[in-house]
Structures are given as C-alpha cells and as structure tokens.
Design an enzyme around this catalytic site. Structure first.
Site, PDB file in Angstrom:
ATOM      1  CD  GLN A 132      -2.438  -1.212   2.751  1.00  0.00           C
ATOM      2  OE1 GLN A 132      -3.357  -0.446   3.040  1.00  0.00           O
ATOM      3  NE2 GLN A 132      -1.964  -2.095   3.603  1.00  0.00           N
ATOM      4  CG  ASP A 135       7.827   3.873   0.596  1.00  0.00           C
ATOM      5  OD1 ASP A 135       8.091   2.840  -0.062  1.00  0.00           O
ATOM      6  OD2 ASP A 135       7.401   3.832   1.763  1.00  0.00           O
ATOM      7  CG  HIS A 157      -3.075   2.666  -2.003  1.00  0.00           C
ATOM      8  ND1 HIS A 157      -2.973   2.529  -0.636  1.00  0.00           N
ATOM      9  CD2 HIS A 157      -4.242   2.069  -2.347  1.00  0.00           C
ATOM     10  CE1 HIS A 157      -4.030   1.886  -0.181  1.00  0.00           C
ATOM     11  NE2 HIS A 157      -4.817   1.595  -1.190  1.00  0.00           N
ATOM     12  CB  CYS A 224       1.670  16.664 -20.179  1.00  0.00           C
ATOM     13  SG  CYS A 224       2.171  15.101 -20.935  1.00  0.00           S
ATOM     14  CB  CYS A 227       0.218  16.961 -23.898  1.00  0.00           C
ATOM     15  SG  CYS A 227      -0.867  15.669 -23.269  1.00  0.00           S
ATOM     16  CG  LEU A 297       4.948  -2.932  16.299  1.00  0.00           C
ATOM     17  CD1 LEU A 297       5.869  -1.726  16.195  1.00  0.00           C
ATOM     18  CD2 LEU A 297       5.311  -3.785  17.502  1.00  0.00           C
ATOM     19  N   GLY A 298       0.198  -2.745  16.320  1.00  0.00           N
ATOM     20  CA  GLY A 298      -1.020  -2.252  16.955  1.00  0.00           C
ATOM     21  C   GLY A 298      -2.248  -3.012  16.499  1.00  0.00           C
ATOM     22  CB  SER A 315       8.048  -6.500  10.427  1.00  0.00           C
ATOM     23  OG  SER A 315       8.402  -5.201   9.996  1.00  0.00           O
TER      24      SER A 315
HETATM   25 ZN   LIG Z   1       0.190  14.233 -21.775  1.00  0.00          ZN
END
Ligand SMILES: [Zn+2]
Length: 352
Positions: A132, A135, A157, A224, A227, A297-298, A315
């Site tokens: 999820q 990074d 995500h 962009c 584009c 942990l929680g 972990s």
């Molecule tokens: Zn574009």
C-alpha cells in the site's frame, strides 16, 4: 491558509477497536513461526505504512490506531484534476508542497524489513508482494534491474516516483522535479535552504509538507511534455498515486485478487488494514481458506476475524532472521544475495 494535503488511501478510514489479544511472542518465537509459514514457498505478502517507519517515513496512524496528525484533511481527486482556475490553484498548492517534500522521500532507504522481503522474493519463498506504500522502497531493496523481480511487486496505491497527465502520458518524477525547479527558482532556493539549514517542515508519507503563511499563487506547474510534443497544452498533472475519492484501476484491482488466488498463503506486515482495498484482500484469502499470518504492532481492522493468526511484533528483526534461516544455503555461496539481505538500514524520522 489551507491545511495539510495528503494523497492516496482511497477509502474511508476506520479507526480499529482495541481488543485485548494474547501476549506478544518473543522474537525467537516469532522467527520460528514466520520461518514455518514461509518455508513451503509461494507466499504472497501484503505490506503497509508500518513497514516504512524504520526508513523514517511517518505512518498514517500510531500504534493505537489513531491518526498522528489531528489536522488531517485529505486532498480529493476531483479537486486536483478539475480543469478550472480552482483546480489550477489546488495543483499549484499540491505541487509546491510536494516539490519541497520530494527530495526527502528520494533520500529514504530500504530498512531491514524491505531487505528481508527482497531476499525472500529472490529465493521465491515470497512469490508476489502487494504494497500500500507509495515510496518505492520495496523496489529499491531488490538492488537489481531484473524486470521479472520488479514485476512481482504490485503497488496498490501507486507510486510517488511517476507523474501522469489526463492522457496517461507518464513522466518520471525526477524529471518533473527538475522542471519544477527550473520554472520556480524561488521555490528551488527555499528547498535548498531547508536542506542546508536542516530547518525542514514536517514531511508526510506521501512526500508533501506543511507550509504555513505561504502563497502558492506564483507557483508554475509544468505542462505535460508529451502532450506538448503533440502540439497540445495539458496542465493537469497528477502523481501516480491513488487519491481520496479516486478508485483503484480495475487492472490493479484484478491483479491484486489474482495474487491472492495464485498464492498458497498470505503474510501481512505493518498495516492496520484500515483501507478497504487492503482489508478485502485479507478477507478474500480467508474466504479461500488460505492461511493468513499478520504481523503488526497495533490493533488492526482484521483483529478477531476467524482463522486469522496475528502476532504483535516489530517486523524488522523477525523478518531479517527468518530470511537468514530460510536462505542460509544460498547466502553462503551468493555474495549478491548477502548484499541484498544486509542492505537495509534503520533511519529515524528525525534523520530524514
Ligand atoms: Zn500528456
């Protein structure tokens, strides 16, 4: 002055209830259990924010399952992509804050949990990894360009390391960051001064920062480039992360289910499962009668689900030792694999 902006996490957050559980296992007990769980191979892994805290990236919630930032106000997908002056001013604010925060995200390094999971992917104990986190640290931990290995990581995500326009042209974030710096010399100086003085604003896991008393009106958002080559001006640029109010693409959703279906078991690490896109994967595995082991942990949203096995452990040390044991025969002859396993470092949030 607006409040903190945040990206990703597409569903309503639920603060899990605290239910008393069994006493936490010792590290040795946890290692023994994780080794037994992973030994047969073909295990899918699902990770969340808790896996990146040892890299100095703030978790969304504390161990009590509450939000760490009481002023949390998410930025919504529809605001960010709105093709209007209002949408433009949202994007100015988003990209200005993200411009200041991104170098610190870029400076983060994989920690022992990332390193252990990368090792276990290489030994095929872990077949697929769903995260999820946005990074990119699971990718970094692999320490290889091998596309086969990278293709076994699914970023549920999205990722902060790419940017796209509405026509889905993708720009690498590093390149976009350079464009932002060129167009906004004042902000580039500000970013440098934060770095030089160490007087840095609070960075959020999504790579943006909180800035008080600053106007974003003069911030230039680069169009962009793809584009532009096609003779169009496209100003609506968005990081490749799933925002509030944005749905995960069908393709990613389908693939996440496939990963669960193709694996024999599921190991979940460092997540409260508060977002539904992750919680439903745990539920799906249980419905398919796959063994599910959760290390966190929680409290989590899945606490109390029948057949779910949970251990309250940190972990890093557990996964490191489990990977060392499971890969021992290969580690003795493969210096490269040893480098992968030893490649994780613990960084405190203050150091990032
Ligand atoms: Zn574009």
């Amino acid at each position: 002055m607006s409040r903190l902006m945040r990206i990703s996490i597409p569903t309503i957050r639920v603060v899990p209830q605290i239910t008393p559980g069994p006493p936490p296992p010792t590290v040795a007990e946890a290692v023994e259990r994780v080794v037994a769980f992973l030994a047969p191979g073909n295990v899918a892994v699902l990770t969340g924010a808790g896996v990146s805290t040892d890299s100095g990236i703030r978790a969304y919630r504390g161990v009590e399952g509450r939000y760490l930032n009481p002023n949390f106000k998410p930025m919504f997908y529809n605001d960010l992509i709105e093709d209007s002056p209002r949408g433009h001013s949202f994007r100015q604010r988003y990209w200005a804050r993200s411009f200041i925060g991104y170098p610190r995200i870029l400076a983060t390094r994989p920690n022992p949990t990332h390193a252990a999971l990368a090792t276990l992917m290489r030994t095929s104990h872990v077949s697929q990894l769903i995260t999820q986190n946005v990074d990119g640290l699971h990718h970094d931990a692999l320490r290889t360009k091998d596309p086969e290995l990278h293709s076994r990581i699914l970023e549920l995500h999205g990722t902060l390391h790419k940017v796209h326009c509405r026509a889905h042209h993708t720009v690498l974030r590093d390149e976009y960051q350079m464009q932002l710096a060129l167009l906004n010399p004042y902000w580039a100086e500000l970013e440098e001064s934060f770095r030089r003085t160490g007087n840095k604003p609070r960075t959020n896991p999504d790579g943006d920062v909180e800035l008080e008393g600053v106007s974003f009106d003069d911030f230039e958002v680069p169009a962009c480039p793809e584009c532009q080559r096609e003779g169009k001006v496209e100003m609506v640029m968005k990081p490749e992360v799933v925002f509030f109010g944005e749905t995960i693409s069908q393709q990613v959703k389908d693939r996440s289910y496939e990963v669960i279906e193709q694996a024999d078991r599921l190991l979940i690490i460092g997540t409260t499962l508060a977002t539904y896109s992750a919680f439903r994967l745990a539920k799906h595995a249980l419905e398919l009668s796959r063994p599910v082991l959760l290390l966190n942990l929680g409290p989590t949203r899945a606490d109390g689900l029948p057949q779910l096995e949970k251990m309250v452990v940190s972990s890093g040390p557990v996964l490191q030792e489990a990977a060392r044991q499971l890969a021992s025969s290969r580690l003795s002859e493969d210096a490269n694999l040893r480098e992968v396993l030893e490649g994780g470092i613990v960084t405190s949030i203050e150091d990032v």
